[in-house]
Design an enzyme around this catalytic site. Structure first.
Site, mmCIF file in Angstrom:
data_model
loop_
_atom_site.group_PDB
_atom_site.id
_atom_site.type_symbol
_atom_site.label_atom_id
_atom_site.label_comp_id
_atom_site.label_asym_id
_atom_site.label_seq_id
_atom_site.Cartn_x
_atom_site.Cartn_y
_atom_site.Cartn_z
ATOM 1 N N TRP A 18 0.777 -7.994 5.410
ATOM 2 C CA TRP A 18 0.946 -6.568 5.140
ATOM 3 C C TRP A 18 1.027 -5.716 6.402
ATOM 4 O O TRP A 18 1.284 -4.527 6.320
ATOM 5 C CB TRP A 18 -0.234 -6.066 4.289
ATOM 6 N N LYS A 47 7.792 -13.522 -1.062
ATOM 7 C CA LYS A 47 6.495 -13.172 -1.657
ATOM 8 C C LYS A 47 5.757 -12.326 -0.629
ATOM 9 O O LYS A 47 5.190 -12.838 0.333
ATOM 10 C CB LYS A 47 5.708 -14.448 -1.958
ATOM 11 N N GLU A 66 3.995 -18.531 11.525
ATOM 12 C CA GLU A 66 3.663 -17.508 12.544
ATOM 13 C C GLU A 66 2.262 -17.036 12.221
ATOM 14 O O GLU A 66 2.063 -16.348 11.221
ATOM 15 C CB GLU A 66 4.629 -16.323 12.457
ATOM 16 N N CYS A 87 -0.796 -9.189 15.116
ATOM 17 C CA CYS A 87 -1.055 -10.588 15.484
ATOM 18 C C CYS A 87 -1.100 -10.741 17.005
ATOM 19 O O CYS A 87 -1.812 -11.577 17.537
ATOM 20 C CB CYS A 87 0.018 -11.476 14.885
ATOM 21 N N GLU A 137 -10.152 -13.879 15.645
ATOM 22 C CA GLU A 137 -9.281 -12.726 15.465
ATOM 23 C C GLU A 137 -10.002 -11.696 14.598
ATOM 24 O O GLU A 137 -10.487 -12.030 13.529
ATOM 25 C CB GLU A 137 -7.996 -13.192 14.769
HETATM 26 P P1 NAP Z 1 -3.066 -13.880 4.927
HETATM 27 O O1 NAP Z 1 -4.299 -13.608 4.160
HETATM 28 O O2 NAP Z 1 -2.905 -15.191 5.587
HETATM 29 O O3 NAP Z 1 -1.866 -13.629 3.922
HETATM 30 C C1 NAP Z 1 -0.529 -13.836 4.278
HETATM 31 C C2 NAP Z 1 0.264 -14.138 3.024
HETATM 32 O O4 NAP Z 1 -0.223 -15.362 2.448
HETATM 33 C C3 NAP Z 1 0.132 -13.069 1.955
HETATM 34 O O5 NAP Z 1 1.367 -12.916 1.297
HETATM 35 C C4 NAP Z 1 -0.928 -13.672 1.045
HETATM 36 O O6 NAP Z 1 -0.856 -13.205 -0.285
HETATM 37 C C5 NAP Z 1 -0.603 -15.149 1.101
HETATM 38 N N1 NAP Z 1 -1.762 -15.976 0.759
HETATM 39 C C6 NAP Z 1 -3.090 -15.677 0.879
HETATM 40 N N2 NAP Z 1 -3.854 -16.700 0.424
HETATM 41 C C7 NAP Z 1 -2.998 -17.657 0.001
HETATM 42 C C8 NAP Z 1 -3.192 -18.955 -0.570
HETATM 43 N N3 NAP Z 1 -4.410 -19.458 -0.809
HETATM 44 N N4 NAP Z 1 -2.083 -19.682 -0.878
HETATM 45 C C9 NAP Z 1 -0.861 -19.178 -0.663
HETATM 46 N N5 NAP Z 1 -0.628 -17.971 -0.142
HETATM 47 C C10 NAP Z 1 -1.679 -17.207 0.206
HETATM 48 O O7 NAP Z 1 -2.843 -12.799 6.065
HETATM 49 P P2 NAP Z 1 -2.947 -11.226 5.953
HETATM 50 O O8 NAP Z 1 -4.386 -10.853 5.853
HETATM 51 O O9 NAP Z 1 -2.016 -10.721 4.917
HETATM 52 O O10 NAP Z 1 -2.354 -10.821 7.394
HETATM 53 C C11 NAP Z 1 -3.098 -10.906 8.564
HETATM 54 C C12 NAP Z 1 -2.859 -12.205 9.301
HETATM 55 O O11 NAP Z 1 -1.479 -12.373 9.583
HETATM 56 C C13 NAP Z 1 -3.529 -12.230 10.655
HETATM 57 O O12 NAP Z 1 -4.154 -13.466 10.874
HETATM 58 C C14 NAP Z 1 -2.390 -12.045 11.627
HETATM 59 O O13 NAP Z 1 -2.610 -12.554 12.914
HETATM 60 C C15 NAP Z 1 -1.294 -12.748 10.944
HETATM 61 N N6 NAP Z 1 0.001 -12.286 11.456
HETATM 62 C C16 NAP Z 1 0.745 -13.133 12.244
HETATM 63 C C17 NAP Z 1 1.952 -12.702 12.777
HETATM 64 C C18 NAP Z 1 2.793 -13.594 13.647
HETATM 65 O O14 NAP Z 1 3.987 -13.357 13.712
HETATM 66 N N7 NAP Z 1 2.248 -14.590 14.302
HETATM 67 C C19 NAP Z 1 2.408 -11.425 12.491
HETATM 68 C C20 NAP Z 1 1.622 -10.597 11.701
HETATM 69 C C21 NAP Z 1 0.428 -11.051 11.174
HETATM 70 P P3 NAP Z 1 -1.872 -12.069 -0.870
HETATM 71 O O15 NAP Z 1 -2.365 -11.271 0.267
HETATM 72 O O16 NAP Z 1 -1.004 -11.320 -1.772
HETATM 73 O O17 NAP Z 1 -2.970 -12.761 -1.591
HETATM 74 MG MG MG Z 2 -3.970 -10.504 1.192
#
Ligand code: NAP
Ligand code: MG
Length: 495
Positions: free
Chosen positions: A166, A190, A266, A301, A399
């Site tokens: 997000w 998604k 990523e 990130c 993080e």
């Molecule tokens: P997240 O919790 O890992 O969620 C990312 C995506 O995965 C969301 O669409 C989420 O869906 C889905 N997801 C969550 N649990 C899942 C499961 N058990 N099985 C399958 N899919 C699942 O990350 P976030 O909190 O949204 O974002 C923050 C993270 O993203 C940080 O760690 C950040 O460093 C990382 N990030 C990395 C980059 C990069 O390019 N390296 C860029 C931006 C962010 P729901 O949320 O809808 O449940």
């Molecule tokens: Mg989430």
């Protein structure tokens, strides 16, 4: 152009259409899973209800994407025509820029001015960049001797599952969608349950731009339901993921437990930002360090969340960062004077506060901030700086994904490099020095996908972006992104 006022943004937000349903095979699909509320971090209030997708909706979206890939026009049309559709897509995003910016701002709390000027600019540019590239990819014909013709062709891989977080909801989605579509793939996106509306709106603009039905589908819902179903789906050829390292591991398991789809990750970061004593302009280094950790409320990130500063200049640099933290305007993301909005959710606020509590417990020194700001009406938090952080502390290792800076000091370049690389992550790093040789030598030794020298978060779409170590694999942006969405085929013809 006169800039939009707070009252005007509020009135635009009140009048905005709020898409609710999945986009499957070019149609609005309510699905069978009921709906879930979307809470805006600016005031903690529910501002929309959207369809809650699960395996059933994912199945239908993947089937539509499969039909569009196996028998549809998209992979078969000329690359130039695909490029034209992507350009129209960019035009429509440009036309709807304010609307998309407000949706993002309401969903995850980014200042609307930054959503407009930074995020939407990146989305438009990404669609245009891959639109332009669509017909400029060349195959290879290596020398094969007089009696043979060898062809190495790059073919679209098929159905792409894209799962994104997000924090930059549309930029990160477009970094997957645009090269995948340009290559001739079809996509099921998604988005995070925090940011479904902006993704649904983006999908519909793609349809309006001329993407045939089924080429770009958007299923909204929870990670554990819709995300998992996409990860496990036997008919998805590649899963391109951006998100946390913990969830990235799940996608590797989903692939192992299903069809061994390719998985590109990523993931998170704990990026070091090294300030050497010969830094040409310490004020700029300090201002950039502060900007980097507080931009997007630290939900980056690549956030330079570990400031590694030489002990001889530490006081001066850290004092300047602390001063900036104290003057930052934290408030309503729809107010154009706001410099930092709330963090994205109640859960995110709780998680950041938990990191702050453990930093206190571990003996780090709080220089400024450290508390929530409930009087601002939403999930707001003070910009926070801790110094006297040591490498074993949780604040130096995990993080936070919030506006919390950890300051560590060093006395030699050797120590700085060792500290910088002492991390499971390897997404990015910053380095400040006046010496060209030092810059090159140290940059080579940093285990990170991007090293910024005398700047941070800069660069164009034509450079690749991704992580070393547990920050992921593969690269977004640049022509290298096509490696995620294509297969290489060798055809050897005996003459
Ligand atoms: P997240 O919790 O890992 O969620 C990312 C995506 O995965 C969301 O669409 C989420 O869906 C889905 N997801 C969550 N649990 C899942 C499961 N058990 N099985 C399958 N899919 C699942 O990350 P976030 O909190 O949204 O974002 C923050 C993270 O993203 C940080 O760690 C950040 O460093 C990382 N990030 C990395 C980059 C990069 O390019 N390296 C860029 C931006 C962010 P729901 O949320 O809808 O449940
Ligand atoms: Mg989430």
């Amino acid at each position: 152009m006169p800039s939009t006022t707070h009252a005007e943004w509020l009135s635009l937000a009140a009048r905005l259409a709020r898409p609710m349903h999945h986009l499957i095979d070019g149609r609005d699909e309510p699905g069978r899973g009921g709906s879930f509320p979307v809470v805006s971090p600016r005031d903690g209030q529910v501002f929309a209800e959207v369809s809650d997708g699960g395996p059933d909706e994912v199945d239908r979206a993947v089937a539509a994407a499969r039909r569009a890939f196996d028998g549809g026009a998209w992979p078969r049309m000329s690359p130039a025509e695909r490029g034209r559709v992507l350009q129209r897509f960019a035009d429509l995003v440009e036309e709807h820029r304010s609307e998309l910016a407000i949706l993002i701002s309401l969903e995850m709390g980014k200042p609307v001015t930054e959503a407009t000027d930074i995020e939407l600019r990146a989305v438009i540019h990404t669609l245009r960049y891959y639109g332009e590239l669509a017909d400029k990819l060349l195959d290879e014909a290596p020398h094969a001797g007089d009696d043979a013709l060898a062809l190495v062709t790059r073919e679209p891989i098929g159905v792409v599952g894209a799962v994104v977080p997000w924090n930059f909801p549309l930029t990160l989605a477009t970094w997957k969608i645009a090269p995948a579509l340009a290559a001739g793939c079809t996509v099921v996106l998604k988005p995070s349950d925090q940011t479904p509306l902006s993704a649904l709106r983006l999908g519909r603009l793609g349809s309006e731009a001329g993407l045939p039905d089924g080429v770009l589908n958007v299923v909204v819902g929870q990670g554990r339901a819709a995300g998992q179903a996409l990860g496990l789906h036997p008919d998805v050829d590649v899963l391109a993921f951006t998100g946390s390292t913990a969830v990235g591991r799940h996608y590797l398991r989903y692939a192992a437990d299903s069809n061994l789809k390719r998985v590109w990750l990523e993931l998170g970061g704990k990026s070091p930002n090294i300030v050497l004593p010969d830094t040409p302009d310490l004020d700029t280094a300090a201002a950039t360090a502060a900007w980097g950790i507080f931009f997007n409320a630290g939900e980056m990130c690549t956030a330079p969340s570990r400031l590694l500063v030489h002990s001889s200049i530490a006081d001066r640099v850290v004092d300047a960062v602390v001063e900036r933290a104290r003057t930052l305007r934290v408030g309503d993301p729809l107010d154009p004077v706001t410099e930092m909005g709330p963090v994205a959710s109640a859960r995110q606020l709780e998680s950041v506060l938990d990191h702050i509590t453990s930093a206190h417990r571990d003996g780090a020194r709080l220089r400024t901030g450290g508390s929530a700001l409930p009087d601002r009406g939403g999930f707001h938090l003070e910009p926070t700086v801790f110094d006297q952080v040591t490498p074993d502390m949780r604040l130096a290792r995990e993080e936070v994904f919030g506006p919390v800076l950890a300051v560590l000091t060093f006395d030699t370049i050797e120590q700085a490099v060792a500290l910088a690389n002492d991390s499971d992550y390897g997404l990015a790093a910053g380095l400040w020095t006046a010496d060209l040789s030092t810059a090159h030598r140290v940059a080579r030794r940093l285990r990170a996908g991007t090293v910024w020298v005398n700047c941070y978060e800069e660069g164009g779409l034509n450079v690749p972006f991704g992580g070393y170590k547990q920050s992921g694999n593969g690269r977004d942006k640049s022509t290298h992104a096509f490696e995620k969405f294509t297969e290489l085929k060798t055809t050897w013809i005996k003459l």
